[in-house]
Design a protein around this motif. Structure first.
Motif, PDB file in Angstrom:
ATOM      1  N   ILE A 262     -11.057  -8.108 -50.091  1.00 41.45           N
ATOM      2  CA  ILE A 262     -11.753  -6.889 -50.516  1.00 41.45           C
ATOM      3  C   ILE A 262     -13.177  -7.264 -50.883  1.00 41.45           C
ATOM      4  N   TRP A 263     -14.130  -6.543 -50.294  1.00 40.40           N
ATOM      5  CA  TRP A 263     -15.546  -6.862 -50.403  1.00 40.40           C
ATOM      6  C   TRP A 263     -16.324  -5.678 -50.958  1.00 40.40           C
ATOM      7  N   GLN A 264     -17.358  -5.982 -51.704  1.00 41.56           N
ATOM      8  CA  GLN A 264     -18.317  -4.959 -52.086  1.00 41.56           C
ATOM      9  C   GLN A 264     -19.555  -5.099 -51.217  1.00 41.56           C
ATOM     10  N   GLU A 265     -19.927  -4.009 -50.560  1.00 42.63           N
ATOM     11  CA  GLU A 265     -21.139  -3.974 -49.761  1.00 42.63           C
ATOM     12  C   GLU A 265     -22.244  -3.290 -50.564  1.00 42.63           C
ATOM     13  N   THR A 266     -23.369  -3.972 -50.736  1.00 42.02           N
ATOM     14  CA  THR A 266     -24.538  -3.391 -51.397  1.00 42.02           C
ATOM     15  C   THR A 266     -25.620  -3.201 -50.346  1.00 42.02           C
ATOM     16  N   HIS A 267     -26.084  -1.968 -50.227  1.00 40.39           N
ATOM     17  CA  HIS A 267     -27.070  -1.632 -49.193  1.00 40.39           C
ATOM     18  C   HIS A 267     -28.430  -1.420 -49.841  1.00 40.39           C
ATOM     19  N   TYR A 268     -29.396  -2.265 -49.458  1.00 41.87           N
ATOM     20  CA  TYR A 268     -30.762  -2.157 -49.969  1.00 41.87           C
ATOM     21  C   TYR A 268     -31.630  -1.481 -48.909  1.00 41.87           C
ATOM     22  N   VAL A 269     -32.222  -0.362 -49.257  1.00 44.02           N
ATOM     23  CA  VAL A 269     -33.097   0.380 -48.357  1.00 44.02           C
ATOM     24  C   VAL A 269     -34.426   0.603 -49.056  1.00 44.02           C
ATOM     25  N   LYS A 270     -35.514   0.471 -48.330  1.00 41.57           N
ATOM     26  CA  LYS A 270     -36.836   0.610 -48.923  1.00 41.57           C
ATOM     27  C   LYS A 270     -37.001   1.960 -49.616  1.00 41.57           C
ATOM     28  N   LYS A 271     -37.565   1.888 -50.838  1.00 42.97           N
ATOM     29  CA  LYS A 271     -37.913   3.061 -51.636  1.00 42.97           C
ATOM     30  C   LYS A 271     -36.700   3.890 -52.048  1.00 42.97           C
ATOM     31  N   ARG A 272     -35.512   3.262 -52.052  1.00 48.06           N
ATOM     32  CA  ARG A 272     -34.310   3.944 -52.550  1.00 48.06           C
ATOM     33  C   ARG A 272     -33.534   2.989 -53.444  1.00 48.06           C
ATOM     34  N   LYS A 273     -32.696   3.559 -54.288  1.00 51.28           N
ATOM     35  CA  LYS A 273     -31.802   2.734 -55.085  1.00 51.28           C
ATOM     36  C   LYS A 273     -30.693   2.175 -54.203  1.00 51.28           C
ATOM     37  N   PRO A 274     -30.178   0.978 -54.511  1.00 46.54           N
ATOM     38  CA  PRO A 274     -29.083   0.417 -53.711  1.00 46.54           C
ATOM     39  C   PRO A 274     -27.858   1.324 -53.734  1.00 46.54           C
ATOM     40  N   SER A 275     -27.134   1.352 -52.626  1.00 43.86           N
ATOM     41  CA  SER A 275     -25.868   2.084 -52.544  1.00 43.86           C
ATOM     42  C   SER A 275     -24.743   1.073 -52.331  1.00 43.86           C
ATOM     43  N   PHE A 276     -23.500   1.509 -52.598  1.00 36.43           N
ATOM     44  CA  PHE A 276     -22.376   0.580 -52.584  1.00 36.43           C
ATOM     45  C   PHE A 276     -21.217   1.140 -51.748  1.00 36.43           C
ATOM     46  N   ARG A 277     -20.449   0.226 -51.164  1.00 37.57           N
ATOM     47  CA  ARG A 277     -19.203   0.572 -50.476  1.00 37.57           C
ATOM     48  C   ARG A 277     -18.134  -0.449 -50.838  1.00 37.57           C
ATOM     49  N   CYS A 278     -16.895   0.001 -50.790  1.00 39.17           N
ATOM     50  CA  CYS A 278     -15.747  -0.884 -50.990  1.00 39.17           C
ATOM     51  C   CYS A 278     -15.050  -1.061 -49.642  1.00 39.17           C
TER      52      CYS A 278
ATOM     53  N   ALA B   5     -39.798  -9.304 -35.494  1.00 40.75           N
ATOM     54  CA  ALA B   5     -38.667  -8.493 -35.943  1.00 40.75           C
ATOM     55  C   ALA B   5     -38.971  -8.004 -37.344  1.00 40.75           C
ATOM     56  N   GLU B   6     -38.809  -6.725 -37.565  1.00 47.22           N
ATOM     57  CA  GLU B   6     -38.986  -6.154 -38.894  1.00 47.22           C
ATOM     58  C   GLU B   6     -37.625  -5.738 -39.437  1.00 47.22           C
ATOM     59  N   THR B   7     -37.316  -6.174 -40.641  1.00 46.51           N
ATOM     60  CA  THR B   7     -36.037  -5.843 -41.264  1.00 46.51           C
ATOM     61  C   THR B   7     -36.121  -4.445 -41.862  1.00 46.51           C
ATOM     62  N   PHE B   8     -35.250  -3.546 -41.375  1.00 50.49           N
ATOM     63  CA  PHE B   8     -35.273  -2.194 -41.919  1.00 50.49           C
ATOM     64  C   PHE B   8     -34.074  -1.907 -42.819  1.00 50.49           C
ATOM     65  N   SER B   9     -33.110  -2.811 -42.846  1.00 56.52           N
ATOM     66  CA  SER B   9     -31.934  -2.605 -43.686  1.00 56.52           C
ATOM     67  C   SER B   9     -31.348  -3.952 -44.076  1.00 56.52           C
ATOM     68  N   VAL B  10     -31.031  -4.114 -45.360  1.00 59.84           N
ATOM     69  CA  VAL B  10     -30.394  -5.339 -45.854  1.00 59.84           C
ATOM     70  C   VAL B  10     -29.098  -4.958 -46.552  1.00 59.84           C
ATOM     71  N   ARG B  11     -28.009  -5.582 -46.117  1.00 61.13           N
ATOM     72  CA  ARG B  11     -26.716  -5.386 -46.772  1.00 61.13           C
ATOM     73  C   ARG B  11     -26.198  -6.728 -47.268  1.00 61.13           C
ATOM     74  N   GLU B  12     -25.652  -6.680 -48.474  1.00 64.22           N
ATOM     75  CA  GLU B  12     -25.104  -7.883 -49.114  1.00 64.22           C
ATOM     76  C   GLU B  12     -23.605  -7.689 -49.289  1.00 64.22           C
ATOM     77  N   TYR B  13     -22.826  -8.726 -48.974  1.00 62.23           N
ATOM     78  CA  TYR B  13     -21.366  -8.646 -49.067  1.00 62.23           C
ATOM     79  C   TYR B  13     -20.854  -9.725 -50.004  1.00 62.23           C
ATOM     80  N   LYS B  14     -20.133  -9.282 -51.042  1.00 62.79           N
ATOM     81  CA  LYS B  14     -19.505 -10.205 -51.984  1.00 62.79           C
ATOM     82  C   LYS B  14     -18.008  -9.971 -51.996  1.00 62.79           C
ATOM     83  N   ARG B  15     -17.267 -11.062 -51.841  1.00 63.73           N
ATOM     84  CA  ARG B  15     -15.806 -10.951 -51.885  1.00 63.73           C
ATOM     85  C   ARG B  15     -15.360 -10.780 -53.332  1.00 63.73           C
TER      86      ARG B  15
END
Length: 485
Positions: free
Chosen positions: A348-364, A465-475
């Motif tokens: 089971i992982w938590q996904e944290t989504h970092y998007v420019k000019k927005r607060k991070p969002s999360f998924r399970c 290459a320009e990064t437009f989306s960063v997602r972090e995954y922690k188990r």
């Protein structure tokens, strides 16, 4: 002024730790060196937290340690590693470009730049909204990296902070079979390299991944059959981003140890034993090899827990005596062949989504036997119960190319190779993966998924290459553990 601030940190640090210590485990002290950083916030998996003081941090046995831009675990992570006696910045960043940009940024943030013996940060300033947002949304893999309004030093200037040496033996690979993996990230002309998932169905296609297997003895070096490390061909029939199997080794070869005299890294120190100085640190190489000048940055790191040596090389551009653009970029891993591990992603992982000019969002997410499932976030956390994960979302993770029917195991190369893939509309997409293995089993690292917008130049080359989306995954939970049944 720097000494006064360091003294304050020295007082604050033990006060922050006293309530977190597990009395059953001894409290250990490690040090982040090359460079030594004070004022960098960290947390360990056992619950210890505080700020580094001249690079020093506290940890307990089998801890994972994460360093943050700011002063709490909700801030953006700089990187994670297995907590141990000595760590370097190179332990926290896998790609050469990211490492170089991290080093330049830390030096730019030093509040006492005239003293190159260490870096002093102000964590409260790093946690401020504008500053923290700039750090969390920075495109760390961009060769034209910038963080306004910081004035970033050149890599040559930043290298003044990298003077430390440690001569304690940490790795004795003599007479052991070693395996070295190569990932080519960029051609010499600057074009980016990707593993094309559409070509992956062809067993002869290896993409930008090579490998050699060898053994060093007192007098000889043995090379064993493997894929090789030769990319491209002079006639252009094999692209410079692709492994050329014409040069793969098909039978064992033996050569005198004198053939690798003067080599750096494991192959150069194996016969006498390798120290931290041999396997950790940063340098700028500038020398002539035959008729060719080499001008590049080289960073080594050694993880005593994973027994993994990581090497990062990046060409530093065209200069006198160099005919090419000199932008070639590689990551290389060396480990004892019998100790090499795969990383099982079931859990089971938590996904944290970092998007420019927005607060991070999360998924399970639940990853199980090659499939990805999603569950709602309940009470602001991901739940441990696998039966809550009912929505199949595997199609949204087609770039997780290690997921196969009934298997979720990945190699370290797969978790650090940029990929070209195709979404549900059959549109080309590009992802850069980054995973630093942590722990004896390599399972406790953090996975980063960077989705890229490719900039094509007038010659049709993918040089930017320009990064437009960063997602972090922690188990969060390993569903294969008996305790989780």
């Amino acid at each position: 002024m720097k000494k006064i601030l360091l003294g304050c940190l020295a007082i604050v640090l033990p006060l922050m730790l006293v309530y977190m210590i597990d009395q059953k485990q001894p409290l250990l002290t490690g040090q982040l060196v090359a460079p030594r950083i004070s004022g960098l916030y960290y947390e360990t998996s056992s619950g210890l937290h505080g700020y580094t003081f001249e690079g020093k941090f506290s940890y307990q046995n089998k801890d994972t340690i994460t360093f943050y831009w700011g002063n709490q675990h909700d801030d953006y992570p700089l990187g994670s590693a297995s907590a141990q006696g000595v760590l370097t910045l190179a332990n926290l960043a896998m790609s050469p470009q990211k490492y170089n940009n991290l080093l330049r940024t830390l030096v730019a943030l030093d509040t006492h730049p005239e003293d190159t013996r260490g870096i002093l940060l102000q964590p409260e300033a790093l946690a401020l909204g504008d500053v923290h947002q700039a750090l969390s949304q920075a495109d760390w893999h961009n060769p034209h990296f910038s963080i306004p309004p910081l004035a970033l030093p050149s890599l040559e200037q930043a290298s003044a902070y990298m003077r430390e040496g440690y001569n304690r033996f940490v790795f004795r690979p003599l007479n052991l079979i070693l395996r070295k993996t190569f990932i080519k990230l960029r051609k010499s002309d600057g074009e980016l390299c990707f593993y094309d998932l559409a070509k992956g169905v062809n067993k002869a296609y290896k993409g930008p991944i090579g490998r050699i297997t060898y053994k060093v003895t007192d007098e000889l070096i043995y090379s064993y059959p493997d894929k090789g490390d030769h990319f491209g061909s002079r006639d252009g029939s094999v692209d410079q981003c692709e492994l050329n199997l014409v040069y793969q080794l098909k039978k064992q070869e033996v050569a005198p140890i004198s053939d690798v005299a003067g080599f750096k890294g494991v192959i150069g120190c194996a016969h006498k034993g390798c120290t931290y100085s041999d396997l950790s640190g940063f340098s700028i190489e500038d020398y002539v090899d035959g008729n060719e000048r080499k001008y590049r940055s080289v960073a080594f790191s050694f993880d005593a827990k994973t027994q993994l040596v990581t090497e990062k090389k990046q060409g530093l551009g065209k200069t006198e005596g160099i005919r090419t653009a000199n932008l070639e970029e590689f990551i290389m891993f060396t480990t004892v062949a019998s100790a090499e591990k795969t990383i099982d992603f079931d859990g089971i992982w938590q996904e944290t989504h970092y998007v420019k000019k927005r607060k991070p969002s999360f998924r399970c997410l639940l990853i199980n036997k090659g499939q990805v499932y999603q569950a709602p976030i309940l009470e602001d956390e991901c739940k441990r119960d696998p039966t809550l994960y009912t929505e199949v979302v595997s199609a949204n993770y087609a770039d997780m190319w290690w997921l196969r029917p009934k298997s979720s195991a990945a190699t370290l190369a797969q978790l650090n190779t940029p990929v070209k893939w195709y979404d549900k509309a059959d549109t080309e997409q590009y992802t850069r993966w980054e995973y630093v293995p942590v722990g004896d089993d390599w399972l406790s690292g953090t996975l980063f998924r960077l989705q890229l917008a490719i900039i094509i130049d007038k010659n049709g080359k993918k040089k930017r290459a320009e990064t437009f989306s960063v997602r972090e995954y922690k188990r969060l939970f390993n569903t294969n553990d008996k305790d989780n049944d």
